[in-house]
Design a protein around this motif. Structure first.
Motif, PDB file in Angstrom:
ATOM      1  N   PHE A  66       0.192  18.424  -7.286  1.00 49.99           N
ATOM      2  CA  PHE A  66       0.153  17.590  -6.092  1.00 49.99           C
ATOM      3  C   PHE A  66       1.347  17.900  -5.189  1.00 49.99           C
ATOM      4  O   PHE A  66       1.228  17.922  -3.961  1.00 49.99           O
ATOM      5  CB  PHE A  66       0.153  16.107  -6.475  1.00 49.99           C
TER       6      PHE A  66
ATOM      7  N   THR B  95      -6.076  17.327  -8.721  1.00 44.87           N
ATOM      8  CA  THR B  95      -5.421  17.895  -7.539  1.00 44.87           C
ATOM      9  C   THR B  95      -6.425  18.599  -6.636  1.00 44.87           C
ATOM     10  O   THR B  95      -6.407  18.428  -5.416  1.00 44.87           O
ATOM     11  CB  THR B  95      -4.327  18.892  -7.956  1.00 44.87           C
TER      12      THR B  95
ATOM     13  N   ARG C  97       1.246  19.042  -1.371  1.00 46.37           N
ATOM     14  CA  ARG C  97       1.990  18.223  -0.405  1.00 46.37           C
ATOM     15  C   ARG C  97       2.834  19.087   0.516  1.00 46.37           C
ATOM     16  O   ARG C  97       2.870  18.880   1.739  1.00 46.37           O
ATOM     17  CB  ARG C  97       2.887  17.238  -1.153  1.00 46.37           C
TER      18      ARG C  97
ATOM     19  N   LEU D   1      -0.347  11.566   1.023  1.00 41.46           N
ATOM     20  CA  LEU D   1       0.317  12.515   0.131  1.00 41.46           C
ATOM     21  C   LEU D   1       1.614  13.036   0.741  1.00 41.46           C
ATOM     22  O   LEU D   1       2.662  13.063   0.074  1.00 41.46           O
ATOM     23  CB  LEU D   1      -0.621  13.676  -0.191  1.00 41.46           C
TER      24      LEU D   1
ATOM     25  N   TYR E 176      -5.910  10.709   3.544  1.00 40.50           N
ATOM     26  CA  TYR E 176      -5.516  11.273   2.255  1.00 40.50           C
ATOM     27  C   TYR E 176      -4.317  12.202   2.442  1.00 40.50           C
ATOM     28  O   TYR E 176      -3.379  12.209   1.635  1.00 40.50           O
ATOM     29  CB  TYR E 176      -6.682  12.053   1.636  1.00 40.50           C
TER      30      TYR E 176
ATOM     31  N   LEU F 282       6.610  10.731  -5.789  1.00 42.60           N
ATOM     32  CA  LEU F 282       5.561  11.384  -6.569  1.00 42.60           C
ATOM     33  C   LEU F 282       6.186  11.952  -7.846  1.00 42.60           C
ATOM     34  O   LEU F 282       6.403  13.155  -7.991  1.00 42.60           O
ATOM     35  CB  LEU F 282       4.914  12.501  -5.746  1.00 42.60           C
TER      36      LEU F 282
ATOM     37  N   LEU G 237      -2.546   7.354  -5.270  1.00 39.65           N
ATOM     38  CA  LEU G 237      -2.921   8.009  -4.012  1.00 39.65           C
ATOM     39  C   LEU G 237      -4.429   7.977  -3.767  1.00 39.65           C
ATOM     40  O   LEU G 237      -4.872   8.037  -2.628  1.00 39.65           O
ATOM     41  CB  LEU G 237      -2.445   9.464  -4.024  1.00 39.65           C
TER      42      LEU G 237
ATOM     43  N   THR H 157       4.730  10.782   0.536  1.00 36.64           N
ATOM     44  CA  THR H 157       5.344  10.414  -0.746  1.00 36.64           C
ATOM     45  C   THR H 157       6.731  11.021  -0.873  1.00 36.64           C
ATOM     46  O   THR H 157       7.471  10.722  -1.814  1.00 36.64           O
ATOM     47  CB  THR H 157       4.495  10.883  -1.950  1.00 36.64           C
TER      48      THR H 157
ATOM     49  N   TYR I 227      -8.517  15.981  -4.757  1.00 42.02           N
ATOM     50  CA  TYR I 227      -7.771  15.296  -3.703  1.00 42.02           C
ATOM     51  C   TYR I 227      -7.472  16.246  -2.549  1.00 42.02           C
ATOM     52  O   TYR I 227      -7.633  15.895  -1.375  1.00 42.02           O
ATOM     53  CB  TYR I 227      -6.470  14.734  -4.264  1.00 42.02           C
TER      54      TYR I 227
END
Length: 209
Positions: free
Chosen positions: A54, A119, A58, A13, A9, A26, A35, A16, A122
């Protein structure tokens, strides 16, 4: 540790974005939802507001990989711990979707998140998965691609800790570039040697006179 696979995961991310190439995929809620992969239920929670959130997560995950790649183990752990505190999860035993030959559940560990938004869910899974990978295999197993200007994140699962690139494509590109650089150096040295020999020959008759 079975939960280490959740670390993908984090890699998905982080990758991206390619800062050196000024590329960022993204850019929409659909990109956010992609994702999550097969976790469609979690993906449905995503809204336009999650795009910005996100991106923030990231940047923090990339900082973990950057610290690890630079040999700053304590820094990488501190950055990851801050994410774990902010985005907690609850490990649970699950048997859904997995059955053995007798039809019984194949029990396994699952990270259950309780997010206020997509968010948070994730980020919780990405941070926990990365933490399991780090503690199981070592901080030096978190890397950034050495094939400039790529710098994609990767998880080194090689037996001899030898991985340096995010993909075979980047490895090939880096090897070709290194080969060409060696050939240029050899050519320059050969030309330099040739010029030195010519100068020595030209100087010799003058010395005799």
């Amino acid at each position: 540790m079975e939960l280490a696979y959740y670390s993908d995961y984090a890699v998905r991310l982080v990758n991206t974005e390619e800062p050196a190439r000024n590329k960022d995929s993204l850019t929409s809620v659909d990109a956010v939802r992609e994702l999550f992969g097969e976790s469609t239920q979690s993906a449905r929670r995503a809204t336009d507001a999650d795009v910005t959130r996100f991106r923030s997560v990231r940047g923090r995950l990339r900082a973990v990989f950057t610290a690890a790649d630079g040999g700053d183990e304590t820094g990488a752990v501190d950055l990851l711990n801050s994410l774990l505190l902010e985005f907690p999860v609850s490990p649970q035993i699950s048997g859904h979707d997995f059955r053995d030959d007798d039809g019984r559940p194949k029990w396994h560990m699952h990270l259950a998140d309780h997010p206020s938004n997509a968010t948070a869910g994730y980020a919780a899974i990405a941070a926990m998965g990365l933490a399991f990978h780090l503690t199981e295999y070592g901080v030096d197993r978190l890397g950034l691609c050495q094939a400039l200007p790529c710098r994609n994140a990767y998880l080194d699962t090689s037996t001899n800790r030898s991985r340096r690139y995010c993909s075979d494509r980047c490895a090939t590109r880096a090897n070709v570039a290194a080969y060409r650089a060696r050939k240029r150096l050899e050519t320059e040295r050969s030309q330099s040697t040739g010029r030195t020999a010519e100068n020595a020959q030209e100087a010799s008759p003058r010395a005799d006179r």
